[in-house]
Motif scaffolding. Structure first.
Motif, short mmCIF file in Angstrom:
data_model
loop_
_atom_site.label_atom_id
_atom_site.label_comp_id
_atom_site.label_asym_id
_atom_site.label_seq_id
_atom_site.Cartn_x
_atom_site.Cartn_y
_atom_site.Cartn_z
N ARG A 48 10.28 -3.62 5.95
CA ARG A 48 11.30 -2.63 5.59
C ARG A 48 12.63 -3.03 6.21
NH1 ARG A 48 9.34 3.39 6.74
NH2 ARG A 48 11.45 3.75 5.93
N ARG A 49 13.67 -2.96 5.39
CA ARG A 49 15.04 -3.24 5.84
C ARG A 49 15.92 -2.10 5.32
NH1 ARG A 49 12.87 -5.88 8.92
NH2 ARG A 49 12.96 -8.15 9.25
N TYR A 52 15.29 -0.50 1.81
CA TYR A 52 14.58 -1.48 0.99
C TYR A 52 13.28 -1.92 1.67
CZ TYR A 52 19.32 -1.74 -0.84
OH TYR A 52 20.55 -1.42 -1.35
N ALA A 53 12.39 -2.48 0.85
CA ALA A 53 11.14 -3.04 1.37
C ALA A 53 10.76 -4.23 0.50
CB ALA A 53 10.01 -2.00 1.36
N TYR A 54 10.21 -5.25 1.13
CA TYR A 54 9.74 -6.39 0.36
C TYR A 54 8.38 -6.82 0.88
CZ TYR A 54 11.39 -9.46 4.20
OH TYR A 54 11.59 -10.07 5.42
N SER A 56 5.74 -9.94 1.51
CA SER A 56 5.80 -11.36 1.82
C SER A 56 4.39 -11.89 2.00
CB SER A 56 6.62 -11.60 3.10
OG SER A 56 6.63 -12.99 3.44
N ARG A 74 7.59 -13.93 -2.03
CA ARG A 74 8.33 -12.82 -1.42
C ARG A 74 9.07 -12.08 -2.54
NH1 ARG A 74 12.17 -14.14 3.57
NH2 ARG A 74 10.14 -14.80 4.35
N ARG A 75 9.03 -10.76 -2.48
CA ARG A 75 9.69 -10.01 -3.55
C ARG A 75 10.05 -8.61 -3.08
NH1 ARG A 75 7.79 -9.21 -9.84
NH2 ARG A 75 9.02 -7.38 -10.26
N VAL A 76 11.25 -8.16 -3.44
CA VAL A 76 11.68 -6.79 -3.15
C VAL A 76 10.87 -5.84 -4.01
CG1 VAL A 76 13.63 -5.18 -3.25
CG2 VAL A 76 13.99 -7.55 -2.51
N GLU A 78 9.76 -2.07 -5.73
CA GLU A 78 10.28 -0.84 -6.32
C GLU A 78 9.18 0.20 -6.33
OE1 GLU A 78 11.92 -1.63 -10.13
OE2 GLU A 78 13.34 -3.14 -9.41
#
Length: 253
Positions: A48-49, A52-54, A56, A74-76, A78
């Motif tokens: 989490r940033r 947003y979250a991705y 990995s 790796r992918r953001v 939704e």
């Protein structure tokens, strides 16, 4: 449940996403435990940033990580995305939606579906490009065959299918163009430093040397000639020079 969370499809278990990193795997000490034999002990993580979250994939699993059916490194994420770790399926919820104008975001073409063997081939092909060297040529069909312990003819057949899947037209430097496309899509990633060191130690112990793809070792063959290892027959005269493959921008060793 308040905030972002992940739900395991087969059990209905819901776990909140940690403020920083949520680990996922079959091991006992991960945050989200998946009791599925196709899942590695430490399979992936969700980071989490801010809002947003991705996800990995840690590169330690044999069966990979998929988002909505697509193999990813790796992918953001939704809200509502389906995550597959091996055969185990999960969904993420609670992520804030964000509207972006179509002209603001440049979308990269989706990666084609790859079989497990095709993923092994592109990983071996791109290993030199993920080494500590800035510009190197991708592995040859002979080097890939030796790496995967199969025939060179089989590797050439896999490469032909990969050219078609990635729409690489015929012409010079076809392997280089394929390697650049694979690296740009994030389908392969460098090994963690600890695994690089372990591989180098095993190679030294077996007397096989270490390829530059893993440890930026100094060349042991005369300039201009391809490397020769005890397990690979002496190659024919070198082909014309190839265009160098550059690592993805911003990647650190």
């Amino acid at each position: 449940m308040d905030g972002p969370y992940i739900r395991v499809e087969d059990s209905g278990l819901m776990m909140p996403l940690q403020e920083d990193v949520t680990t996922i795997g079959r091991g006992r000490s991960v945050d989200v435990h998946l009791a599925d034999p196709s899942v590695s002990r430490l399979h992936a993580e969700i980071v989490r940033r801010g809002p947003y979250a991705y996800v990995s994939d840690l590169g330690l699993s044999r069966n990979g990580t998929r988002v909505n059916g697509r193999l990813v490194a790796r992918r953001v994420l939704e809200d509502g995305d389906v995550l597959s770790f091996g055969s185990a399926r999960c969904r993420v919820f609670g992520l804030a939606a964000e509207e972006l104008a179509a002209e603001v975001e440049l979308r990269r073409p989706a990666a084609p579906e790859l079989t497990r063997r095709e993923l092994d081939v592109v990983t071996s092909l791109c290993r030199p490009a993920l080494s500590d060297e800035a510009f190197v040529a991708p592995a040859t069909a002979r080097e890939i065959a030796a790496d995967l312990v199969v025939t060179e003819a089989a590797i050439k057949q896999h490469l032909l299918r990969l050219y078609q899947k990635f729409r690489i037209p015929e012409g010079a430097n076809r392997r280089v163009r394929l390697a650049n496309e694979v690296v740009a899509l994030g389908l392969v990633r460098p090994l963690p430093p600890s695994e690089k060191a372990g591989l180098a130690a095993r190679a030294d112990r077996d007397g096989r040397g270490t390829r530059a793809a893993w440890t930026a070792a100094p060349p042991t063959s005369p300039p201009g000639s391809p490397p020769v290892t005890p397990t690979v027959p002496a190659p024919s005269p070198p082909a014309p020079p190839e265009v160098a493959v550059s690592r993805p921008a911003g990647r650190t060793a």
